[in-house]
Scaffold this motif. Sequence first.
Motif, PDB file in Angstrom:
ATOM      1  N   GLN A 261      76.481 113.666  26.880  1.00 16.51           N
ATOM      2  CA  GLN A 261      75.042 113.545  26.719  1.00 16.51           C
ATOM      3  C   GLN A 261      74.473 114.927  26.438  1.00 16.51           C
ATOM      4  O   GLN A 261      74.565 115.833  27.261  1.00 16.51           O
TER       5      GLN A 261
ATOM      6  N   SER B 160      67.165 110.318  16.953  1.00 18.48           N
ATOM      7  CA  SER B 160      66.807 109.727  18.237  1.00 18.48           C
ATOM      8  C   SER B 160      65.337 109.320  18.225  1.00 18.48           C
ATOM      9  O   SER B 160      64.464 110.126  17.904  1.00 18.48           O
TER      10      SER B 160
ATOM     11  N   ASN C 264      68.990 108.307  24.229  1.00 16.16           N
ATOM     12  CA  ASN C 264      68.200 107.999  25.416  1.00 16.16           C
ATOM     13  C   ASN C 264      66.906 108.790  25.270  1.00 16.16           C
ATOM     14  O   ASN C 264      66.929 110.028  25.294  1.00 16.16           O
TER      15      ASN C 264
END
Length: 240
Positions: A40, A69, A82
């Motif tokens: 991540q 993203s 995320n």
Amino acid sequence: MSHQTVGVILIYLQMAASEEGIQIQQSPTQVWLTPGETAQLDCHSSKVEGRIMWYKEQQGGSLQWIYQSFESAPSDGKYSSNVNTAANSFSLIISNLQRDDSGVYYCGLSAFLYLQPNFGNGTRLIVTDASEPSLSILVPFAPEDAELPPVIPLLCLLSDFTPPWSAVLWDTGEQVSEGQMDAGAIDGNGVFSVWSLTTIPSETWNQETNCTCTAKESSPGRSINATVSKETGPVLYHQT
């Protein structure tokens, strides 16, 4: 739309991007993982953004776009995201890591909205399952009848290692000193290496002096070394 109108719009966008002084920060700076794990990589913008672009640095230094993203961004199997728009936070998720995923990743503003380049500070991802590092000494090649330069450069290359391998010591026959380590680089196979450069006088080299480079592990205190001389050439590392 006239060329004059287009020009005004372009100038306005450039000024807006410059005046806002948008800051983009990435974390962590460097991360070590093994094949099969998930990484991540986090990116934070000082301005509310709808999306962030992700790039991977190529061998030639160029940046290759890999993913964007945004909220509800679909996964492509390798990459997903995320996103927390309230916190201006965008994370790149890289699943099932492999060696060739090693590299330096950058997040940046959408090129569709800003004309001025604006990227984060980069995150270096190193993927390896090596149990032992590789250590070698590189020496310049010269024909036997060639005149040697006043000093001979020796390059100690520490490859495919994981923390806590770090410190490098040089023994050139005259003194033992700690070598200055370079920041390192990742090759086309995803192998991360750092190196240390030292030099010795050509007179010392001609005396067939053994020159040794030693890499040390901070815990549990192991070390490996490689030796080279004019007579023997490079000798493969051994562990102590």
